[in-house]
Design a protein around this motif. Structure first.
Motif, PDB file in Angstrom:
ATOM      1  N   CYS A   1      -5.366  -4.697  36.439  1.00 22.74           N
ATOM      2  CA  CYS A   1      -5.361  -5.910  35.617  1.00 22.74           C
ATOM      3  C   CYS A   1      -6.693  -6.647  35.642  1.00 22.74           C
ATOM      4  N   GLY A   2      -7.624  -6.196  36.481  1.00 16.17           N
ATOM      5  CA  GLY A   2      -8.899  -6.883  36.583  1.00 16.17           C
ATOM      6  C   GLY A   2      -8.777  -8.266  37.178  1.00 16.17           C
ATOM      7  N   LEU A   3      -7.846  -8.436  38.131  1.00 13.98           N
ATOM      8  CA  LEU A   3      -7.562  -9.745  38.719  1.00 13.98           C
ATOM      9  C   LEU A   3      -7.771  -9.714  40.230  1.00 13.98           C
ATOM     10  N   GLU A   4      -7.945 -10.888  40.822  1.00 15.00           N
ATOM     11  CA  GLU A   4      -7.969 -10.990  42.272  1.00 15.00           C
ATOM     12  C   GLU A   4      -6.552 -10.821  42.813  1.00 15.00           C
ATOM     13  N   ALA A   5      -6.426 -10.098  43.895  1.00 12.50           N
ATOM     14  CA  ALA A   5      -5.108  -9.865  44.486  1.00 12.50           C
ATOM     15  C   ALA A   5      -4.422 -11.180  44.854  1.00 12.50           C
ATOM     16  N   ALA A   6      -5.204 -12.148  45.303  1.00  7.41           N
ATOM     17  CA  ALA A   6      -4.623 -13.440  45.684  1.00  7.41           C
ATOM     18  C   ALA A   6      -4.005 -14.146  44.483  1.00  7.41           C
ATOM     19  N   ALA A   7      -4.618 -14.013  43.315  1.00  9.68           N
ATOM     20  CA  ALA A   7      -4.074 -14.644  42.114  1.00  9.68           C
ATOM     21  C   ALA A   7      -2.768 -13.970  41.692  1.00  9.68           C
ATOM     22  N   VAL A   8      -2.731 -12.639  41.798  1.00  6.60           N
ATOM     23  CA  VAL A   8      -1.493 -11.919  41.473  1.00  6.60           C
ATOM     24  C   VAL A   8      -0.387 -12.335  42.434  1.00  6.60           C
ATOM     25  N   THR A   9      -0.707 -12.421  43.713  1.00  5.96           N
ATOM     26  CA  THR A   9       0.281 -12.837  44.712  1.00  5.96           C
ATOM     27  C   THR A   9       0.800 -14.244  44.418  1.00  5.96           C
ATOM     28  N   ALA A  10      -0.090 -15.140  44.036  1.00  4.45           N
ATOM     29  CA  ALA A  10       0.324 -16.511  43.728  1.00  4.45           C
ATOM     30  C   ALA A  10       1.304 -16.540  42.567  1.00  4.45           C
ATOM     31  N   PHE A  11       1.050 -15.720  41.557  1.00  6.38           N
ATOM     32  CA  PHE A  11       1.955 -15.646  40.423  1.00  6.38           C
ATOM     33  C   PHE A  11       3.311 -15.092  40.846  1.00  6.38           C
ATOM     34  N   TYR A  12       3.307 -14.008  41.586  1.00  6.77           N
ATOM     35  CA  TYR A  12       4.558 -13.395  42.015  1.00  6.77           C
ATOM     36  C   TYR A  12       5.347 -14.351  42.913  1.00  6.77           C
ATOM     37  N   ASP A  13       4.658 -15.055  43.799  1.00  3.64           N
ATOM     38  CA  ASP A  13       5.348 -16.020  44.679  1.00  3.64           C
ATOM     39  C   ASP A  13       6.018 -17.104  43.844  1.00  3.64           C
ATOM     40  N   LEU A  14       5.285 -17.627  42.864  1.00  5.13           N
ATOM     41  CA  LEU A  14       5.809 -18.713  42.047  1.00  5.13           C
ATOM     42  C   LEU A  14       7.016 -18.252  41.236  1.00  5.13           C
ATOM     43  N   PHE A  15       6.921 -17.065  40.649  1.00  2.00           N
ATOM     44  CA  PHE A  15       8.024 -16.548  39.837  1.00  2.00           C
ATOM     45  C   PHE A  15       9.252 -16.292  40.705  1.00  2.00           C
ATOM     46  N   ALA A  16       9.057 -15.681  41.860  1.00  3.81           N
ATOM     47  CA  ALA A  16      10.191 -15.358  42.738  1.00  3.81           C
ATOM     48  C   ALA A  16      10.904 -16.611  43.226  1.00  3.81           C
ATOM     49  N   ALA A  17      10.157 -17.662  43.451  1.00  5.95           N
ATOM     50  CA  ALA A  17      10.725 -18.870  44.050  1.00  5.95           C
ATOM     51  C   ALA A  17      11.309 -19.841  43.042  1.00  5.95           C
TER      52      ALA A  17
END
Length: 887
Positions: A269-285
């Motif tokens: 995706c051409g993204l920082e892993a931390a940004a992807v993690t932040a998105f996944y955390d927000l969606f899951a929660a």
């Protein structure tokens, strides 16, 4: 005694799919005062810049007001006879596969219904497609794969009750601004989080809590990774999956293939892993989550799978059809949904039915159709390719401009010239399509004259009511279709006298042999009498006969429209490559809309207010790519693809993604010299929806130099420049403007054909610097002006466009001609707030005077207080003025 002012007419905005209510108060002089309808549930009185300026677009200038045959004025009878005879001859000689009609999301539902009925039911041709194919057909295909029907599950209210809004491929701040302001208001009231997934930094991403500048085309990987993350975190709704869906395990297995690890997702995706993690955390929660998607998802070689990947995560978490949660497709046109309802796509029948045997039989019996189409027809791109090959010989284009808007637009324009019969129903006399060889031209009603219904993105049907008389010989499109049908021998089936009669038939078909088996059912509206139809209030479907309409959401408790009544997970494919890069075309061209223009500018181009924000066609590029290509901000560049070329003003911005270009779609041969961006776009299409990929055409960019730049303005007509010149038209409040770049000074007499010997001409020339400035006065009023020099003339342009027809003092004239700018302290610069006509200089002055936030700027200038789409730009201006103070 003065007659009482007329009461405002409640109607609906003709722009995007938000479907805003409008109050139009006719002025008895052919115009109207425009305001938002505070009682309409889509906008509650708010309008965007385009809607606010609708009153400036109602003139009859440039209108097609009578039928024409071979360029000569004709009667309606003669024109309709020619249309009917042409289709009859083609059918007899070549069969139904040789005839086609191409429609538009600008049409009313009644227009769409009539055209679809004639071609699919009575001519036997399913070659019935629409420009909506270019903007939302991947959503249709995605919905049908997952839900068994083209159903938008949620409502606008969900955007105000969600705790997380995820916008994917959507610059809603510019493209759906009224709806976006509803989101921001909810965010201010309840702390809703906002995630924006978009390769570009946009006005929408500036407001986001998290912006993911994703690589083009990688959405399927990102959302596949999200499905994996939700499974691994135990954030699935296992009960919903088990009770109401099929195919989960296979879809999850495919997701693991595409997204085996967080690092793999980030890399793809051409993204920082931390940004992807932040998105996944927000969606899951966040249980209450709505994912909104638009053209960045749909206009892709893998658009349907992108939609499928988004739907998968909502099905897996049971976040669908419930308050504040669900996937939501933002449609681009005012009646894209209405066109879907009546079968305006080549692969669908009316009332959300498909080309299965039972549906074909049902529609044929309801219509009494003698020659029912038995299989899907050609989708838009394939339709025009077939025209180019000579397979389709007769075409009717209604309310759209394919010679400018379709991919490979030059090839489309050439193909149109090969037709045996080419009919256009239009309300304007000249555009790229009309001028591509339309033999028969039928004058159509325009917004303000139309009477019918449209359906918005949340399935809400609203009346579009006429408040102006039909000018000249203009007529509704449904009427023209019915008249042709009668001439072909089908009078009994097309005997409608009013649009209400067409609507009642459409509503009745939706309920015919339905009994809840199909999602689209407005049978409760099929018995509206004329008065009830005229007074119809905005109504969401379904509206089933005898059923309560308290809940307008779908699928919270299952009840999908698949054969098993269960939702279907989709195994999405790996990322599609689309057209390959090569050394000659190392970049990807992304195309789209800008804030204050619409489609090919046939309506918005009439508004001086809307022409004031971004008056020139441009290309955005990242600074690193600009340096590599040798192009500079404010200069010019030639953008090329294997299919065409355009010359555009350069905008260098950090908001662009490296390796990508962005250019708006709005300029055509009518409004600019070398800016038909559709000519560059490749004809790669999604394999399921047939929607073209307008976001990733291989392209190249190179600098172009001009010795001189400038502008001309006049209250009268402007003449032509040298064919090698670059130019763009822009409407001025009291006349017309022409921005240009060229190698040698234009000929004054040729540029101002209306110049009279008695005009007073004041001129300043500095041959050494290549500067020439001319002001022409008639009866003491500024009638025309010409500014030419080696640099841009933005300040003088902004100032003078509002001064045509005005009396300027001797000091103002002297300052303008000598210094190229006003001397009276009038703030100038480009327009920032189009709703209230507030220029950049006015806002700069307010900030310098102590306005430290957007609220204070709004109170002082009114900027940003209507649709809010200019607020990001105002915030940038505030930040820029703070930097020196804190340095």
């Amino acid at each position: 005694m003065r007659a009482a002012d007329p009461n405002p007419v409640r109607t609906t905005c003709p722009y995007c799919g938000v479907g805003c209510g409008v109050l139009a108060t006719p002025d008895r002089a052919g115009g109207a005062a425009i305001a938002g309808d505070p009682e309409h549930p889509s906008n509650f009185g708010r309008l965007c810049s385009k809607g606010s300026a609708l009153g400036e677009t109602l003139s009859l200038e440039g209108r097609l007001l009578h039928p024409e045959i071979d360029g000569r004025r004709a009667s309606w009878d003669d024109a309709l006879d020619e249309v009917a005879d042409g289709f009859r001859r083609t059918l007899e000689a070549h069969g139904p596969g040789a005839v086609a009609i191409y429609l538009s999301g600008q049409l009313l539902t009644e227009d769409y219904y009539a055209a679809n009925k004639l071609f699919k039911g009575f001519l036997g041709s399913a070659n019935v497609d629409t420009n909506s194919r270019l903007c939302m057909s991947s959503s249709v295909a995605g919905h049908k794969r997952a839900f068994g029907s083209d159903t938008v599950p949620g409502t606008y209210r969900d955007l105000e009750t969600a705790d997380l809004l995820v916008l994917v491929g959507s610059n809603a701040a510019w493209c759906h601004p009224v709806l976006y302001q509803r989101m921001l208001a909810a965010r201010a009231a309840r702390g809703t989080k906002l995630v924006v997934i978009d390769p570009r930094a946009t006005a929408t991403s500036e407001e986001a809590d998290l912006h993911l500048p994703i690589a083009a085309g990688a959405d399927t990987v990102l959302f596949s990774g999200l499905l994996v993350a939700l499974a691994e975190r135990g954030a699935l709704d296992r009960a919903y999956v088990a009770d109401h869906t099929d195919g989960f395990e296979a879809a999850l297995a495919r997701a693991y293939e595409l997204a085996p690890s967080l690092d793999a997702v980030a890399a793809a995706c051409g993204l920082e892993a931390a940004a992807v993690t932040a998105f996944y955390d927000l969606f899951a929660a966040t249980r209450r989550t709505v994912t909104l998607y638009s053209q960045g998802v749909n206009q892709s070689a893998q658009g349907t799978d992108k939609v499928g990947a988004i739907l998968n995560v909502h099905l897996a978490t049971g976040r669908i059809g419930r308050e504040g949660m669900g996937p939501f497709s933002l449609t681009g046109q005012p009646n894209a949904m209405g066109g879907r309802e009546v079968g305006g796509l080549a692969n669908t029948l009316a009332a959300h039915m498909d080309f299965d045997a039972a549906s074909i039989d049902r529609v044929q019996r309801f219509w009494g159709a003698p020659r029912m189409a038995r299989a899907p027809g050609l989708k838009a791109v394939q339709m025009f390719e077939a025209i180019g090959r000579g397979e389709i010989k007769a075409l009717w284009v209604m309310g759209t401009n394919p010679a400018a808007s379709l991919p490979r637009a030059d090839a489309v324009r050439d193909a149109l010239g090969r037709l045996d019969l080419f009919v256009v129903s239009e309300n304007i006399a000249s555009n790229d399509t009309v001028n591509a060889g339309a033999r028969i031209r039928l004058p159509a009603a325009a917004w303000g004259e139309k009477d019918g219904v449209v359906t918005n993105s949340e399935r809400r049907i609203s009346r579009q009511r006429a408040f102006l008389a039909l000018p000249g010989q203009a007529r509704p499109d449904w009427w023209a279709v019915a008249q042709v049908a009668k001439r072909l021998g089908f009078e009994d089936a097309f005997g409608w006298r009013t649009p209400g009669e067409v609507f009642r038939e459409h509503a009745a078909l939706s309920a015919f042999e339905n009994d809840g088996a199909r999602d689209f059912d407005i049978g409760a509206l099929s018995d509206l009498d004329t008065r009830d139809y005229d007074q119809l209030r905005p109504t969401q479907w379904p509206a089933r006969p005898g059923a309560a309409r308290s809940d307008t959401r779908f699928f919270a408790d299952g009840g999908y429209f698949t054969p098993t009544r269960r939702g279907r997970f989709v195994e999405v494919a790996p990322i599609a490559s689309g057209s390959a890069h090569d050394d000659a075309h190392p970049l990807r061209l992304n195309t789209g809309r800008i804030r204050d223009q619409w489609h090919t500018m046939t309506r918005t181009g009439k508004s001086p207010r809307l022409a004031s924000h971004l008056p020139e066609p441009f290309v955005e590029i990242h600074p690193a790519d600009a340096r590599a290509a040798g192009v500079v901000d404010g200069g010019f560049a030639r953008v090329t693809s294997p299919h065409g070329a355009a010359t555009l003003r350069v905008r260098v911005t950090d908001g662009a993604r490296t390796g990508a270009l962005f250019a708006p779609i709005h300029w055509t041969d009518e409004t600019a010299s070398h800016a038909r961006v559709g000519a560059l776009v490749h004809a790669v299409t999604d394999p399921f929806s047939g929607q073209p990929d307008a976001k990733a055409t291989p392209a190249a960019i190179a600098p172009v130099s001009f010795a001189l730049q400038g502008f001309a303005m006049a209250r009268g007509d402007l003449g032509a420049l040298d064919p090698a010149a670059w130019w763009a038209k822009a409407t001025a409040p009291m006349g017309h403007g022409l921005l240009f770049a060229l190698q040698a000074e234009p000929e004054v007499a040729a540029l101002f054909p209306d110049m009279e010997p008695t005009d007073e001409i004041v001129e300043y020339v500095d041959a050494g610097r290549g500067v020439r400035r001319i002001a022409m006065f008639r009866d003491g009023e500024l009638d025309a002006c010409l500014f030419v020099g080696p640099m841009r003339q933005d300040g003088a342009w902004t100032y003078l466009r509002d001064k045509l027809g005005a009396r300027l003092s001797e000091g103002q004239v002297r300052s303008l001609l000598l210094a190229g700018r006003a001397s009276d302290g009038v703030a100038a610069g480009p327009m920032v707030c189009a709703c209230h006509g507030v220029a950049k200089g006015v806002i700069d002055r307010a900030i310098a005077g102590g306005c430290h936030d957007t609220a204070a700027v709004g109170a002082a200038t009114k900027a940003g207080t209507n649709c809010g789409s200019c607020l990001p730009e105002i915030r940038r201006m505030l930040a820029a003025q703070r930097i020196p103070a804190t340095a």
